[in-house]
Design an enzyme around this catalytic site. Structure first.
Site, PDB file in Angstrom:
ATOM      1  N   GLU A 106       0.830  -1.201   0.000  1.00  0.00           N
ATOM      2  CA  GLU A 106       0.000   0.000   0.000  1.00  0.00           C
ATOM      3  C   GLU A 106       0.867   1.255   0.000  1.00  0.00           C
ATOM      4  O   GLU A 106       1.973   1.259   0.539  1.00  0.00           O
ATOM      5  CB  GLU A 106      -0.909   0.014   1.236  1.00  0.00           C
ATOM      6  N   CYS A 119       3.446   8.645   1.126  1.00  0.00           N
ATOM      7  CA  CYS A 119       3.976   7.704   2.102  1.00  0.00           C
ATOM      8  C   CYS A 119       4.112   6.364   1.381  1.00  0.00           C
ATOM      9  O   CYS A 119       3.120   5.831   0.886  1.00  0.00           O
ATOM     10  CB  CYS A 119       3.001   7.596   3.278  1.00  0.00           C
ATOM     11  N   CYS A 126       6.534  -6.701   7.178  1.00  0.00           N
ATOM     12  CA  CYS A 126       7.661  -6.155   7.927  1.00  0.00           C
ATOM     13  C   CYS A 126       8.115  -7.206   8.936  1.00  0.00           C
ATOM     14  O   CYS A 126       7.285  -7.925   9.499  1.00  0.00           O
ATOM     15  CB  CYS A 126       7.241  -4.886   8.677  1.00  0.00           C
ATOM     16  N   CYS A 130       6.752  -5.055  15.733  1.00  0.00           N
ATOM     17  CA  CYS A 130       6.283  -4.131  16.777  1.00  0.00           C
ATOM     18  C   CYS A 130       4.806  -4.439  17.051  1.00  0.00           C
ATOM     19  O   CYS A 130       3.984  -4.450  16.122  1.00  0.00           O
ATOM     20  CB  CYS A 130       6.459  -2.682  16.329  1.00  0.00           C
ATOM     21  N   CYS A 133       1.681  -2.261  15.724  1.00  0.00           N
ATOM     22  CA  CYS A 133       1.642  -1.885  14.301  1.00  0.00           C
ATOM     23  C   CYS A 133       1.036  -3.022  13.495  1.00  0.00           C
ATOM     24  O   CYS A 133       1.437  -4.181  13.617  1.00  0.00           O
ATOM     25  CB  CYS A 133       3.059  -1.595  13.817  1.00  0.00           C
ATOM     26  N   CYS A 357      -0.633   5.873  10.181  1.00  0.00           N
ATOM     27  CA  CYS A 357       0.584   5.209  10.649  1.00  0.00           C
ATOM     28  C   CYS A 357       0.266   3.893  11.318  1.00  0.00           C
ATOM     29  O   CYS A 357      -0.570   3.830  12.213  1.00  0.00           O
ATOM     30  CB  CYS A 357       1.306   6.070  11.674  1.00  0.00           C
TER      31      CYS A 357
HETATM   32  N1  SAH Z   1       9.635   0.570  10.065  1.00  0.00           N
HETATM   33  C1  SAH Z   1       9.825   1.985   9.996  1.00  0.00           C
HETATM   34  C2  SAH Z   1       8.934   2.612   8.969  1.00  0.00           C
HETATM   35  C3  SAH Z   1       7.446   2.573   9.305  1.00  0.00           C
HETATM   36  S1  SAH Z   1       7.022   4.177   9.757  1.00  0.00           S
HETATM   37  C4  SAH Z   1       9.636   2.600  11.367  1.00  0.00           C
HETATM   38  O1  SAH Z   1       9.135   1.915  12.241  1.00  0.00           O
HETATM   39  O2  SAH Z   1      10.037   3.731  11.565  1.00  0.00           O
HETATM   40  C5  SAH Z   1       5.507   4.023  10.516  1.00  0.00           C
HETATM   41  C6  SAH Z   1       5.488   4.855  11.761  1.00  0.00           C
HETATM   42  O3  SAH Z   1       4.223   4.690  12.375  1.00  0.00           O
HETATM   43  C7  SAH Z   1       6.527   4.369  12.762  1.00  0.00           C
HETATM   44  O4  SAH Z   1       6.984   5.426  13.552  1.00  0.00           O
HETATM   45  C8  SAH Z   1       5.690   3.429  13.574  1.00  0.00           C
HETATM   46  O5  SAH Z   1       6.261   3.147  14.808  1.00  0.00           O
HETATM   47  C9  SAH Z   1       4.388   4.187  13.680  1.00  0.00           C
HETATM   48  N2  SAH Z   1       3.255   3.338  14.017  1.00  0.00           N
HETATM   49  C10 SAH Z   1       3.146   2.010  13.862  1.00  0.00           C
HETATM   50  N3  SAH Z   1       1.958   1.588  14.305  1.00  0.00           N
HETATM   51  C11 SAH Z   1       1.295   2.670  14.746  1.00  0.00           C
HETATM   52  C12 SAH Z   1       0.000   2.868  15.297  1.00  0.00           C
HETATM   53  N4  SAH Z   1      -0.833   1.848  15.490  1.00  0.00           N
HETATM   54  N5  SAH Z   1      -0.346   4.121  15.639  1.00  0.00           N
HETATM   55  C13 SAH Z   1       0.494   5.150  15.433  1.00  0.00           C
HETATM   56  N6  SAH Z   1       1.720   5.017  14.902  1.00  0.00           N
HETATM   57  C14 SAH Z   1       2.119   3.788  14.576  1.00  0.00           C
END
Ligand code: SAH
Length: 371
Positions: A106, A119, A126, A130, A133, A357
């Protein structure tokens, strides 16, 4: 004669080669190998990066035979749109793409009053795991190629140029590697994409390096490698907790490179690039939003070339966590600011379409929305 036995393991097919995988010089040699004049490489690049052509028939300055030969060899269709979902009155558009092997990814286009940001995904799924996410819950399917990453931006630019996005024609000024995947775990392809996005037109898209943000969970050696490239792209570090005990849980790679090491790498990057590092911090109710954690974060980063981007947690399927209460969010901001740290709270763009995000999960088996 002895029959030749081969024991080679079956290899996953790679995405077809595309001109966006190659430097302008490499494109010339491929064109020559195909028996065409090297200047044709420049024509093809102009069609792809400047005119944003997606139909070879529109490349009328190329003789028909040449056009077919070159577009077959260098402009394969990499990504097919499965569906677009829009919200914010059309200003946010998420696209689900199918790659050559059926892989789904996406990208999200966001139009603001003063700028347009794409974006993009750097991997399908991934591997960083985490727990808050949605992409992290999928596991890693595969790395995207340079051209598969670039094509997400070019497709957005094309839709904008054709006036398909609410608000009329426009240009993509910013690209954030904040879609699916961990960009620094697919270093080579991501760096190639940064080069193609920023190479001067018509060899590339001609964007400013300053408009590009690479976001990472904190892969320290890769951050240092990126610092050595001499680029002025922005680095975002997804921190989410100032203490190792909690960060070990929220960002499992912290078990390998802990908070202090990730921050030190970020400061080295800031020093070399001259760019303010962005610390990403998703505020999760009663998990990481306590006042003492704001103070601890403030102490760790005060006086550095840094900016904190707080992200109210976006809901993901099956997660027990939720966004912080407004009063806790306000207190978190206040405490950081009292340490002299610049803070912004990110808007939750795209939440209604699971495009915010951490919500990108590329589920493609639903029926398309009615036209
Ligand atoms: N893997 C990289 C790129 C993804 S960026 C990274 O983690 O930086 C996506 C961003 O959104 C990251 O900062 C991630 O931690 C954040 N993110 C992931 N899940 C989220 C959620 N449920 N709510 C808000 N931010 C989230």
């Amino acid at each position: 004669m002895v029959a030749q036995l081969t024991f080679a393991a079956p290899r996953r097919a790679k995405p077809p080669r595309h001109l966006a995988d190659l430097t302008p010089e490499e494109r010339k040699s491929v064109v020559s190998e195909l028996g065409e004049q090297p200047f044709r490489a420049g024509q093809l690049s102009r069609h792809y990066f400047t005119r944003l052509v997606d139909d070879p028939a529109a490349m009328t300055d190329l003789p028909a035979g040449t056009r077919d030969r070159l577009s077959d060899a260098l402009l394969p269709r990499l990504l097919t749109p499965v569906r677009h979902l829009t919200c914010d009155r059309g200003a946010t558009r998420k696209t689900l793409w199918r790659a050559f092997d059926g892989t789904l990814v996406e990208s999200v286009l966001m139009r603001y009053p003063d700028r347009i940001t794409m974006c993009v995904s750097s991997q399908a799924g991934c591997g960083m795991n985490c727990p808050f996410c949605a992409t992290g819950q999928q596991g890693l399917t595969r790395n995207l190629s340079t051209a598969e990453i670039v094509e997400q931006v070019v497709a957005g630019a094309r839709a904008l140029a054709r006036g398909e996005i609410e608000g009329g024609p426009g240009r993509v000024g910013n690209v954030v590697f904040m879609g699916m995947g961990e960009p620094l775990a697919n270093y080579k392809a991501v760096l190639g994409a940064v080069r193609r996005l920023t190479d001067p037109a018509p060899g590339g898209l001609g964007m400013s390096q300053r408009g590009i943000t690479v976001s990472t969970v904190g892969l320290v050696p890769a951050i240092d490698k990126l610092a050595g490239e001499g680029l002025s792209v922005r680095l975002a570090l997804s921190l989410h907790a100032p203490d190792d005990e909690l960060r070990d849980e929220l960002v499992p790679v912290n078990n390998r490179w802990e908070v202090a090491e990730a921050l030190d790498a970020a400061w080295r990057y800031a020093e070399v690039s001259g760019r303010r590092v962005s610390i990403e911090y998703a505020l999760i109710r009663e998990i990481n939003d306590q006042a003492w954690r704001a103070d601890l974060l403030g102490e760790l980063i005060r006086g550095k070339l840094v900016h904190v981007n707080l992200i109210p947690l976006n809901p993901t399927p099956g997660s027990k966590w939720t966004a912080s209460r407004p009063e806790d969010e306000r207190e978190f901001v206040r405490r950081l600011e009292s340490h002299g740290v610049a803070v912004t709270v990110r808007d939750t763009r795209g939440q209604e379409i699971d495009g915010a995000c951490g919500q990108l999960a590329a589920v493609g088996d639903e029926a398309p929305p009615p036209a």
